[in-house]
Design an enzyme around this catalytic site. Structure first.
Site, mmCIF file in Angstrom:
data_model
loop_
_atom_site.group_PDB
_atom_site.id
_atom_site.type_symbol
_atom_site.label_atom_id
_atom_site.label_comp_id
_atom_site.label_asym_id
_atom_site.label_seq_id
_atom_site.Cartn_x
_atom_site.Cartn_y
_atom_site.Cartn_z
ATOM 1 N N GLU A 349 45.205 40.519 43.703
ATOM 2 C CA GLU A 349 46.382 40.731 42.855
ATOM 3 C C GLU A 349 46.540 42.177 42.381
ATOM 4 O O GLU A 349 46.865 42.419 41.226
ATOM 5 C CB GLU A 349 46.308 39.796 41.634
HETATM 6 C C1 ACM Z 1 42.484 35.008 42.074
HETATM 7 O O1 ACM Z 1 42.645 33.824 41.735
HETATM 8 N N1 ACM Z 1 43.285 35.946 41.640
HETATM 9 C C2 ACM Z 1 41.403 35.391 42.966
#
Ligand code: ACM
Length: 538
Positions: A349
């Site tokens: 992310e």
């Molecule tokens: C995640 O759940 N951002 C690895």
């Protein structure tokens, strides 16, 4: 970007409303009823979770512990064999009240539980074991101390559930007769605990380690840094913990592990045959570090600490040499106190880092990891930067298709499977779950069991391409051991079985019956588990 952000906006509401009401986020569903004894005939070698490779019950061969029983190792047994024997004695003494001396000597015909290193079937490999229960005694054989330890976890489940109590119980201590030959499907059977969103102290982590080891989990991935907190002392950058460790989601006091405390956790885990994988998330999920040191920001200005639950807004300054001097120090200090092979480099992310910067960033960071003798494990996004084949991308998405992950597997990277709609322990069980998120869907106990690592990502379908399974527990909504237990149990047992047991044993009806028998066992241990209506609990 949208998926996880949408989950966090939902979550923001849930957490804030719980907190605004002053409600402790405590699960309440586990029964406080005392463990009911069930007849030994209902507790056979075939009931063990994770399901063994081979289990042949023999009700005529039950062995009964007595005050005269000894725990025996070979004369001259290795220290790690003796450690397993002492661990077993430590499990059995409080509830039986028997002395169960640990003796290193040939078997002179005592009623014994014998732990024998070597002489196990070659198929037991480095983590498997053979367990034989006869009227005259129990013999556990393995090729390694780890195999003995895993065999002890099966042996434990052959005794009445009251064996898990911490005080003397009065019952007939019958070990169900029969034979087991067992070894794991995958080498990595992992759990992830997010100690960044909410901090969990060393005792809480050690409690979880004890619980994990019981189901043959051999890896604990600690998510040690995120936007909301930095949780491990770095001596060369003390503000990381002084400032970055000072809060958590919701604005609580946070906390961190000193290097000495972390070292103790590593040792505690090692004594339970669990390897710690430390993760420092990067190049996003970095607000706590950037709030601690202005020079980690391209603006030169430190942002405020963050106690919310959004993701994707932070990024290290990719163009700055200071970023890599900093990460070199962090990776060096943590690697020096981490005996395991892997260092977690985050990678998920990174919505505030461009794709080009992301690649540049890892072209600096992956060689640092190698310089300090570690291999990288990262969330599956790192597959985009063509990491060395020693790196393990961890698949956490729900779509089941990912060309970068397939390409990495084709190059030889082993993939760790943690599909969020199956293996994320932080997702709610149902719409009424008092804890958890739901961005990946509701994950009931059956959902958490009904998946296969070899059909999780289309094109990564051979066991040889898969490192194993990770059950991940993010901590936006949880802050106590009871909370951990409520979300992890019983779903964790499903992940443990998927990671350990042969695919041929996979069967919900059979599993749910075996799981039902774990209810009194978890209750005796004080595990605050979710009593799913999908399971006919004993
Ligand atoms: C995640 O759940 N951002 C690895």
């Amino acid at each position: 970007m949208t998926k996880r952000l949408s989950r966090t906006s939902l979550l923001g509401t849930a957490v804030v409303s719980l907190m605004a009401l002053g409600l402790p986020a405590v699960a309440t569903s586990a029964s406080a009823a005392p463990a009911a004894a069930h007849p030994v005939s209902e507790r056979t070698v075939a009931d063990v979770i994770p399901a063994p490779v081979q289990a042949k019950a023999n009700p005529k061969a039950d062995f009964t512990l007595s005050p005269l029983t000894v725990i025996r190792t070979d004369f001259g047994a290795s220290p790690d064999t003796k450690q397993v024997a002492n661990y077993l004695a430590g499990l059995l003494r409080p509830s039986t009240g028997y002395p169960l001396p640990v003796i290193a000597a040939p078997n002179f015909g005592w009623p014994a539980i014998s732990l024998v290193l070597g002489h196990a079937d070659p198929s037991a490999g480095t983590e498997g074991y053979q367990l034989d229960v006869a009227k005259s005694g129990v013999t556990l054989r393995a090729n390694t101390a780890t195999g003995l330890f895993e065999g002890v976890q099966s042996l434990r489940q052959l005794l009445p559930s009251q064996v898990e109590a911490k005080t003397v119980q009065h019952t007939k201590w019958t070990v169900s007769g029969g034979a087991i030959l067992d070894y794991p499907r995958f080498g990595t059977r992992s759990a992830m605990l997010d100690v960044a969103r909410h901090f969990f102290n060393p005792t809480q982590v050690e409690t979880y380690i004890d619980q994990l080891s019981q189901y043959k989990i051999n890896t604990l991935h600690l998510h040690l840094a995120d936007d909301q907190g930095w949780r491990i002392e770095i001596k060369s950058w003390p503000n990381l913990t002084k400032i970055g460790g000072s809060t958590e989601v919701g604005g609580g006091a946070g906390g961190f592990y000193t290097q000495a405390q972390y070292t103790d956790i590593v040792k505690y885990a090692a004594a339970r045959h669990i390897t710690i994988v430390p993760e420092i998330d990067m190049p996003g999920h970095t607000n706590a570090a950037q709030a601690s040191y202005p020079e980690l920001n391209c603006t030169g200005i430190a942002p405020p600490l963050y106690t919310g639950t959004d993701v994707g807004f932070s990024s290290y300054c990719v163009s700055s040499p200071t970023t890599y001097k900093f990460l070199d120090d962090v990776i060096r200090e943590i690697s020096a106190i981490t005996p395991g092979k892997y260092f977690g480099v985050g990678g998920d992310e990174a919505h505030s880092t461009s794709a080009a910067d992301y690649a540049t960033f890892y072209s600096h960071v992956l060689p640092i990891v190698a310089k300090y003798g570690k291999a990288a494990v990262g969330w599956h996004e790192i597959a985009t930067v063509t990491p060395p084949v020693s790196a393990v991308p961890e698949y956490w998405d729900t779509s089941g298709t990912n060309a970068d992950v397939v390409a990495a597997a084709a190059r030889g990277n082993k993939i760790l499977m943690a599909p969020a709609n199956k293996a994320y322990l932080d997702q709610k069980y149902n719409v009424d779950s008092p804890l958890g998120l739901d961005w990946a869907g509701l994950v009931e106990v059956k959902d958490a069991y009904d998946w296969d690592p070899a059909t999780t990502v289309k094109g990564v379908d051979k066991d040889s391409e898969i490192a194993g399974v990770e059950a991940a527990l993010w901590s936006e909504t949880i802050s106590t051991s009871d909370n951990i237990e409520y979300l992890a149990f019983p779903r964790l047992l499903g992940d443990a079985e998927i990671a350990w047991s042969p695919k041929s044993t996979h069967n919900w009806d059979n599993y749910s019956q075996r799981l039902a028998k774990q209810g009194p066992r978890m209750t005796a241990e004080g595990i605050d588990f979710y009593r799913s209506p999908q399971v006919n609990w004993q």
